[in-house]
Design an enzyme around this catalytic site. Structure first.
Site, short mmCIF file in Angstrom:
data_model
loop_
_atom_site.label_atom_id
_atom_site.label_comp_id
_atom_site.label_asym_id
_atom_site.label_seq_id
_atom_site.Cartn_x
_atom_site.Cartn_y
_atom_site.Cartn_z
N SER A 141 0.86 -1.19 0.00
CA SER A 141 0.00 0.00 0.00
C SER A 141 0.88 1.22 0.00
O SER A 141 2.05 1.17 0.42
CB SER A 141 -0.88 -0.01 1.25
OG SER A 141 -1.53 1.23 1.44
N TYR A 154 -2.32 -1.39 10.26
CA TYR A 154 -2.22 -1.35 8.80
C TYR A 154 -0.92 -0.69 8.37
O TYR A 154 -0.18 -1.23 7.53
CB TYR A 154 -3.41 -0.60 8.22
CG TYR A 154 -3.54 -0.69 6.72
CD1 TYR A 154 -4.05 -1.83 6.12
CD2 TYR A 154 -3.15 0.37 5.90
CE1 TYR A 154 -4.16 -1.92 4.73
CE2 TYR A 154 -3.26 0.28 4.51
CZ TYR A 154 -3.78 -0.86 3.94
OH TYR A 154 -3.88 -0.95 2.58
#
Length: 272
Positions: A141, A154
């Site tokens: 990401s 995350y």
């Protein structure tokens, strides 16, 4: 690597980016095993592919963070199609927001976002070295390069995913193992929207941060970019070009970047 006539596994393939990658692989002549925690979602994607490209896909449900289930999925792909050439470690979870994340949250995030990649590589890379060719594609990401407002689990695990992909490339790149690392920003998926549906101000801010930072792409757009990068054997895949600019700004003046991120977070929380 040209994907035509190759065998690929796509995890998290029951929808979103993974489903789109599986579809594009089949369009380009690859055989694909679609793996997902939700077996019905995996089957739906595989059925759709086979309707357009008969015999190109099979589906497997399973937890791709579990080494035994990874082995079972690899065995199925090899039985159906032959030796696995490409592995798209695409499955991921958003994680809990803030410091409220408990040990179980952290363990799950590391298992799905990082250890799943490690466990797959442990099984595939020795085979690829012996054959002189293989391709590992890690879905990380932009949060793995820049960080993520809201979810510590995350942000941390996506940084780890980027680092593992880098290490794989450095360590085995001269042995024929190719590696790419996908670092998108906003992509219209359930994962992206999970924060705004969390009921937590930091979670809401996390989604707002992504959708306000640049264009939100569709999974098919990202899949096209990924397959083009695989064809060119490019390591860092950035569907959002602005991420590279942000990454350079971060590296050139870390303190300024941190101050800017705090201001950005404050503005998001004011409207959360």
């Amino acid at each position: 690597m040209k994907v035509a006539q190759k065998v690929a596994i796509v995890t998290g393939g029951g929808g979103g980016i993974g489903g789109a990658i599986a579809d594009r692989l089949a369009e380009q002549g690859a055989k694909v095993l679609v793996a997902d925690l939700d077996p019905d979602a995996a089957a739906a994607v595989a059925d759709g592919i086979n309707a357009r490209h008969p015999g190109s896909a099979v589906a497997e449900g399973g937890d791709v963070a579990d080494a035994d289930q990874i082995r079972r999925i690899i065995d199925r792909a090899e039985t159906e199609f032959g030796p696995v050439d490409l592995y798209f470690a695409n499955a991921g979870i958003a994680g809990a927001p803030g410091l409220d994340a408990g040990n179980a949250d952290w363990d799950l995030a590391f298992d799905v976002n990082v250890r799943a990649h490690i466990r797959a590589a442990q099984q595939l890379v020795p085979k690829w070295i012996a054959r002189g060719e293989g391709y590992f594609v890690s879905t990380a990401s932009a949060a793995g390069l820049l960080t993520q407002i809201g979810s510590a689990t995350y942000a941390v695990t996506k940084h780890a995913a980027v680092s593992f992909a880098e290490w794989l490339s450095v360590t085995y790149g001269d042995d024929g193992v190719r590696v790419s690392c996908l670092c998108p920003m906003g992509v219209e998926t359930k994962l992206m929207r999970s924060g705004e549906n969390s009921g937590d101000p930091l979670g809401v801010a996390a989604t707002k941060a992504v959708v306000s930072a640049g264009e939100v792409l569709q999974p098919g757009q990202v899949a096209d970019i990924v397959l083009d990068a695989v064809d060119r054997e490019t390591f860092l895949i950035l569907p959002h070009e602005s991420v590279l600019t942000m990454y350079r700004q971060k590296g050139s003046d870390y303190d300024r970047w941190l101050r800017g991120m705090r201001r950005f977070q404050s503005s998001l929380l004011e409207h959360a």
